[in-house]
Design an enzyme around this catalytic site. Structure first.
Site, PDB file in Angstrom:
ATOM      1  N   TYR A  93       0.849  -1.196   0.000  1.00 32.14           N
ATOM      2  CA  TYR A  93       0.000   0.000   0.000  1.00 32.14           C
ATOM      3  C   TYR A  93       0.876   1.234   0.000  1.00 32.14           C
ATOM      4  O   TYR A  93       1.941   1.257   0.622  1.00 32.14           O
ATOM      5  CB  TYR A  93      -0.870   0.045   1.255  1.00 32.14           C
TER       6      TYR A  93
ATOM      7  N   TYR B 123      -0.472  -9.736   0.770  1.00 28.57           N
ATOM      8  CA  TYR B 123       0.592  -9.210   1.631  1.00 28.57           C
ATOM      9  C   TYR B 123       0.501  -9.818   3.026  1.00 28.57           C
ATOM     10  O   TYR B 123      -0.570 -10.208   3.486  1.00 28.57           O
ATOM     11  CB  TYR B 123       0.555  -7.681   1.691  1.00 28.57           C
TER      12      TYR B 123
ATOM     13  N   ARG C  44      -2.927 -11.623   3.891  1.00 25.98           N
ATOM     14  CA  ARG C  44      -4.242 -11.216   3.393  1.00 25.98           C
ATOM     15  C   ARG C  44      -4.405 -11.683   1.953  1.00 25.98           C
ATOM     16  O   ARG C  44      -3.511 -11.511   1.130  1.00 25.98           O
ATOM     17  CB  ARG C  44      -4.409  -9.684   3.400  1.00 25.98           C
TER      18      ARG C  44
ATOM     19  N   HIS D 184      -7.282  -8.361  -2.442  1.00 26.84           N
ATOM     20  CA  HIS D 184      -8.588  -7.726  -2.238  1.00 26.84           C
ATOM     21  C   HIS D 184      -8.560  -6.259  -2.599  1.00 26.84           C
ATOM     22  O   HIS D 184      -7.495  -5.632  -2.622  1.00 26.84           O
ATOM     23  CB  HIS D 184      -9.046  -7.875  -0.778  1.00 26.84           C
TER      24      HIS D 184
ATOM     25  N   HIS E 276     -10.619  -2.731  -1.378  1.00 28.59           N
ATOM     26  CA  HIS E 276     -11.555  -2.140  -0.412  1.00 28.59           C
ATOM     27  C   HIS E 276     -12.594  -1.295  -1.145  1.00 28.59           C
ATOM     28  O   HIS E 276     -12.240  -0.533  -2.048  1.00 28.59           O
ATOM     29  CB  HIS E 276     -10.799  -1.223   0.558  1.00 28.59           C
TER      30      HIS E 276
END
Lengths: 232, 187
Positions: free
Chosen positions: A103, A142, A152, A155, A157
């Site tokens: 991110y 990640y 995780r 995905h 959000h």
């Protein structure tokens, strides 16, 4: 009972100890039921004026000196209410990791590269049929610190407004066949019968030949209260 | 149809949902500042922290507010007051949320109040609560929603008015767990 009450048979509980952060953050006392008033049957309206030219194209809105790396994908779907009616002209906000699973957020310290040409945030407004469409890069998995060797699943959000403040929804879209889903306490926190609703579907009709694969992800919000007079 | 399940907002929402507050190069649709110099009504600041079950201030929560204007109207057509605010607790050194807004008027005979929606890492489904005002004792006593709250918990919903050099501040902490747990509603 409001017609469009939150359905606790599909939403995750507040306390789900496998997801460790819930332990000291989950409300512990029972929620107090509230009959809807004008404060609940209204909500903020964000239309086309809140969206800039490349806001729905994450392959373009972070470019500095080239194309972002990774697999280009189209993510599209319809926003519907519980009666199946499209929710038009409603804002959809998304954010995600880059193809390497990193991110851009300053707090993310995962040892994977940032992509100088990928920001990872976007927004758009649904059309007359309640449809939204984003162009983006498939996000990477990640690691996180919830438990040993925790990862995780891939995905994106999503944040939705819908027709009033009770429709507000923040969720995550997953990808079909991801082997990490079975180990992910955030996904597993959703009651079993509803988990599949968070998994997008590969959709050949959404692909752009020679350019990008397509995934469909429909979202159902609570909608209007169909029987407001019962609340008086 | 079945509602789409909720998932946590996670720790990294800021660049997507409140980028300008966190100094990312992307516009925000909403911020902690709801008013302009033209907005009618009493200017107020709402400040508080979000506390976890161990009493620690949570620095990665996102708070949204939804309110009427000074005439008691939602989405007023005659002004630019949107009535919606969004603020992450990650930029204030004390992990406070801070809203610059105006005090709403009464709506439909209810006491003046603000709808508050709470998101954070560790909250798989967002939580709804309401903020009421400490200087509205008479109105609060008649309020149809507050009247459903057990007497000993009503204080968790009432922001305390303070007159400070920077103006009127309403202080209100959101407590996620424990004896002083804020009342959350099944809205």
């Amino acid at each position: 009972m409001n017609h469009n009450q939150r359905d606790w048979e599909v939403h995750p509980p507040y306390l789900y100890p496998d997801y460790k952060s819930t332990v000291f953050r989950a409300p512990s006392k029972p929620l107090i039921p509230m009959k809807h008033t004008l404060s609940e049957s209204t909500g903020p309206v964000y239309g086309q004026e809140s969206v800039g030219k490349y806001d729905n194209d994450l392959t373009k809105n972070g470019i500095r000196n080239g194309e972002p790396l990774g697999e280009r994908i189209v993510v599209s779907g319809r926003i519907l209410d519980i009666d199946g009616r499209p929710i038009k002209n409603t804002l959809v906000e998304i954010w995600q990791a880059n193809a390497a699973g990193r991110y851009i957020h300053k707090v993310d310290q995962h040892n994977a590269p940032l992509d100088p040409n990928f920001f990872g945030g976007g927004r758009c407004v649904t059309d007359e049929n309640g449809r939204y469409t984003f162009m983006t890069i498939k996000p990477g998995a990640y690691p996180w610190g919830n438990h040993p060797n925790a990862w995780r699943p891939n995905h994106i959000h999503f944040s939705l407004f819908g027709s009033n403040i009770t429709n507000r929804l923040v969720t995550q879209m997953y990808f079909p066949g991801d082997p990490l889903l079975q180990y992910d306490p955030i996904y597993q926190g959703v009651p079993e019968k509803a988990r599949h609703l968070l998994v997008s579907q590969f959709d050949l009709s959404l692909t752009q030949p020679d350019f990008a694969l397509g995934y469909n992800f429909d979202i159902v919000l609570r909608g209007h209260n169909a029987t407001p007079f019962e609340n008086q | 149809m079945t509602q789409t399940p909720s998932q946590t907002v996670g720790p990294y929402f800021a660049y997507g949902l409140s980028p300008q507050q966190y100094l990312y190069n992307h516009t925000s649709i909403a911020s902690g500042n709801l008013r302009t110099s033209n907005t009618q009504g009493e200017p107020i600041t709402i400040k508080g922290r979000v506390l976890d079950g161990q009493g620690n201030a949570i620095p990665d929560a996102m708070i949204e507010i939804w309110q009427a204007d000074a005439k008691g109207q939602y989405n007023p057509t005659d002004s630019d007051f949107k009535g919606f605010g969004r603020f992450g607790t990650g930029t204030d050194p004390e992990a406070q949320f801070i809203f610059q807004t105006i005090k709403p008027a009464s709506v439909d005979g209810q006491a003046p109040h603000i709808t508050v929606v709470v998101f954070m890492r560790g909250l798989l489904t967002h939580a709804y609560t309401r903020l009421y005002f400490s200087d509205e004792t008479a109105e609060n006593q008649k309020d149809i929603v507050l009247s459903t709250v057990p007497e000993e918990r009503k204080n968790t919903l009432i922001a305390q008015r303070q007159e400070t050099p920077e103006g009127i501040v309403y202080q209100w902490d959101i407590v996620m767990q424990g004896e002083q747990e804020t009342v959350f509603f099944d809205v």
